[in-house]
Design an enzyme around this catalytic site. Structure first.
Site, PDB file in Angstrom:
ATOM      1  N   HIS A   1      -9.270   1.105  43.924  1.00 22.06           N
ATOM      2  CA  HIS A   1     -10.726   0.846  43.915  1.00 22.06           C
ATOM      3  C   HIS A   1     -11.024  -0.512  44.579  1.00 22.06           C
ATOM      4  O   HIS A   1     -11.561  -1.426  43.956  1.00 22.06           O
ATOM      5  CB  HIS A   1     -11.201   0.853  42.461  1.00 22.06           C
TER       6      HIS A   1
ATOM      7  N   GLU B   1     -12.479   2.897  48.953  1.00 27.16           N
ATOM      8  CA  GLU B   1     -11.381   3.195  48.045  1.00 27.16           C
ATOM      9  C   GLU B   1     -10.556   4.375  48.548  1.00 27.16           C
ATOM     10  O   GLU B   1     -11.074   5.475  48.683  1.00 27.16           O
ATOM     11  CB  GLU B   1     -11.939   3.526  46.661  1.00 27.16           C
TER      12      GLU B   1
END
Length: 313
Positions: free
Chosen positions: A168, A272
């Protein structure tokens, strides 16, 4: 700050006394990884500039995950399942792996550390699967940052398990309205702001003027993030991760996120590398590998515009 030296990394105390690993390539090129979450919180270039974004209100207090850097989403991305959002890997204490599996040896002297996470008894109650999650964090001689994750099913009961995953990554940008992302044009995506309805991206680079939360599908192995103001391009290279999530909460959503500053959205962008649309299933003994390589290069200009074609070739 007392640091324990290893050939490749130093163990030091970070915020609130949490243990962290420091990787260093030169006086200024460095990366930091907290054992809490196996969480990369810093990646600096040869000028000592921070390339990752860490929230101005990041909380370094377990069990709250750290906001910013590179949180690991495993065994569940977002709320796609019964576990807490983004799973539990990002709020467990990882260990330095004393006997890591052999990974390619390098021609240049990279600084790296091998970490490992195994489930706790509490984890097995909420997600009843034995696993070994090994991750190497590697800082290359040119400043590139590579995260290589290996997840193995170690169930003794013969049962397979299925998971979703994401790195992330929060990139630090000068001004979100001056940023564009190349490499996701014309692809299908699921829009998280519209109940994950499926759409097709337009033919132009992605630019930002409002909240965005999209899962791009069947994405290329290379994506570029162009920051006009800094004249810098981030290049994201990935293997084993078919999807790419693009997220910025913008002003209104930011105010509802307690550990994100109201103005932070202007200086961050999440791109991500992920495996979301098609979850990964492992039988006992099987291993999955997902690799992310980040580099930052000076942007080249042509006719006043950044030239991504040189980057994406």
């Amino acid at each position: 700050m007392a640091a324990t030296e290893h050939p490749s990394f130093a163990l030091a105390k970070g915020i609130n006394g949490l243990d962290k690993i420091v990787l260093r390539q030169s006086r200024y090129r460095s990366a930091e990884v907290y054992l809490y979450g196996g969480h990369v919180t810093s990646w600096k270039n040869e000028n000592g500039e921070e390339l990752l974004y860490l929230s101005s209100k990041a909380i370094f207090k377990p069990p709250k995950p750290i906001r910013g850097g590179i949180p690991l989403c495993f065994p569940q991305f977002s709320n796609l399942g019964t576990l807490e959002s983004h799973g539990f890997a990002r709020n467990r204490i990882w260990e330095v792996d004393a006997s890591p599996p052999p990974l390619p040896t390098y021609s240049s002297p990279n600084a790296f550390v091998d970490l490992i996470l195994r489930p706790t008894e509490d984890d097995l109650k909420t997600w009843p699967h034995n696993f070994e999650f090994r991750m190497r964090v590697d800082l290359g001689s040119e400043g590139e940052l590579t995260l290589t994750s290996r997840i193995r099913n170690t169930n003794a009961d013969g049962k397979p398990f299925t998971f979703t995953f994401a790195y992330h990554t929060y990139f630090s940008v000068s001004d979100i309205s001056e940023v564009r992302v190349e490499g996701l044009e014309t692809l299908d995506y699921l829009d998280n702001l519209k109940n994950r309805e499926r759409f097709t991206e337009q033919g132009d680079a992605i630019t930002f003027e409002s909240e965005i939360d999209k899962i791009y599908l069947s994405t290329p192995t290379k994506i570029a993030i162009l920051d006009h103001e800094k004249k810098r391009t981030f290049v994201v290279r990935k293997d084993g991760l078919a999807d790419a999530v693009v997220w910025n909460p913008w002003d209104k959503k930011s105010k509802s996120i307690s550990d994100l500053g109201d103005e932070d959205y202007k200086h961050m962008l999440c791109v991500e590398a992920a495996a979301v649309e098609r979850p990964i299933t492992l039988k006992p003994g099987e291993e999955w590998k997902g690799r992310l390589e980040l580099s930052a290069v000076p942007s080249s200009y042509s006719s006043g515009q950044l030239d991504p074609k040189k980057v994406l070739q």
